[in-house]
Design an enzyme around this catalytic site. Structure first.
Site, mmCIF file in Angstrom:
data_model
loop_
_atom_site.group_PDB
_atom_site.id
_atom_site.type_symbol
_atom_site.label_atom_id
_atom_site.label_comp_id
_atom_site.label_asym_id
_atom_site.label_seq_id
_atom_site.Cartn_x
_atom_site.Cartn_y
_atom_site.Cartn_z
ATOM 1 N N VAL A 65 0.789 -1.495 0.155
ATOM 2 C CA VAL A 65 0.202 0.060 -0.096
ATOM 3 C C VAL A 65 0.932 1.228 -0.065
ATOM 4 C CG1 VAL A 65 -1.928 -1.038 1.001
ATOM 5 C CG2 VAL A 65 -0.246 -0.135 2.503
ATOM 6 N N CYS A 66 0.557 2.198 -0.926
ATOM 7 C CA CYS A 66 1.147 3.538 -0.808
ATOM 8 C C CYS A 66 -0.136 4.520 -1.060
ATOM 9 C CB CYS A 66 2.198 3.669 -1.848
ATOM 10 S SG CYS A 66 1.512 3.305 -3.711
ATOM 11 N N GLY A 67 0.152 5.605 -1.513
ATOM 12 C CA GLY A 67 -0.886 6.688 -1.657
ATOM 13 C C GLY A 67 -2.120 6.178 -2.613
ATOM 14 N N ALA A 109 -4.018 4.037 -0.144
ATOM 15 C CA ALA A 109 -4.441 4.582 1.037
ATOM 16 C C ALA A 109 -5.353 6.000 0.901
ATOM 17 C CB ALA A 109 -3.459 4.376 2.154
#
Length: 156
Positions: A65-67, A109
């Site tokens: 998960v990242c932006g 996220a």
């Protein structure tokens, strides 16, 4: 299953929630990437580390998960042998596994809320690759990857 879960600082809070959720489902979780939300960390190295752990059979599957989830999917997919799928809905998560045998699920996220993310993760982890016609298609992808590596002079 042994699940790698990695994030950059942008998704630190989501990663923490998902670790607890996945452990609650009965899986072992290996934490990669950002260890706090204040220290900036570049997502590519997290994705590379997790993808390499998949290739070395240290993990069964992984969630990154990242932006947005986009960068993680691109970076993980650069590691030979890895199929990473960006999914923000349960149908895509199911198909990532059932149609594509994706070892890595990515999410953003800033795109999906934690409750929806939990449902996506659960569907992904509950789905199995059945083979059949999909196995032929996945093999075509892997064969092309090997062809590209051979043309580049890389032994894989």
């Amino acid at each position: 299953m042994k699940i790698g879960l990695g994030s950059d600082h942008n998704a630190f809070d989501m990663k923490g929630s998902l670790i607890k959720y996945i452990e609650g489902l009965g899986h072992e979780v290996v934490d990669y990437g950002s260890q706090d939300s204040c220290t900036e960390i570049d997502y590519p190295q997290v994705a590379f580390d997790v993808a390499e752990a998949i290739n070395e059979n240290e993990l069964d599957r992984a969630i990154l998960v990242c932006g947005t989830g986009i960068g993680m999917a691109i970076a993980a997919g650069k590691v030979p042998g890895i199929r990473a799928a960006l999914c923000h809905d349960t149908y895509s998560a199911e198909r990532a596994q059932k149609s594509n045998d994706a070892q890595v699920l990515t999410m953003g996220a800033n795109v999906i809320g934690i409750e929806a993310a939990k449902k996506v993760v659960e569907m992904y982890l509950d789905s199995e690759f059945p083979g059949g016609n999909s196995a032929r298609k996945v093999q075509q992808i892997m064969d092309k990857e090997q062809e590209f590596l051979k043309e580049a002079g890389v032994q894989a």
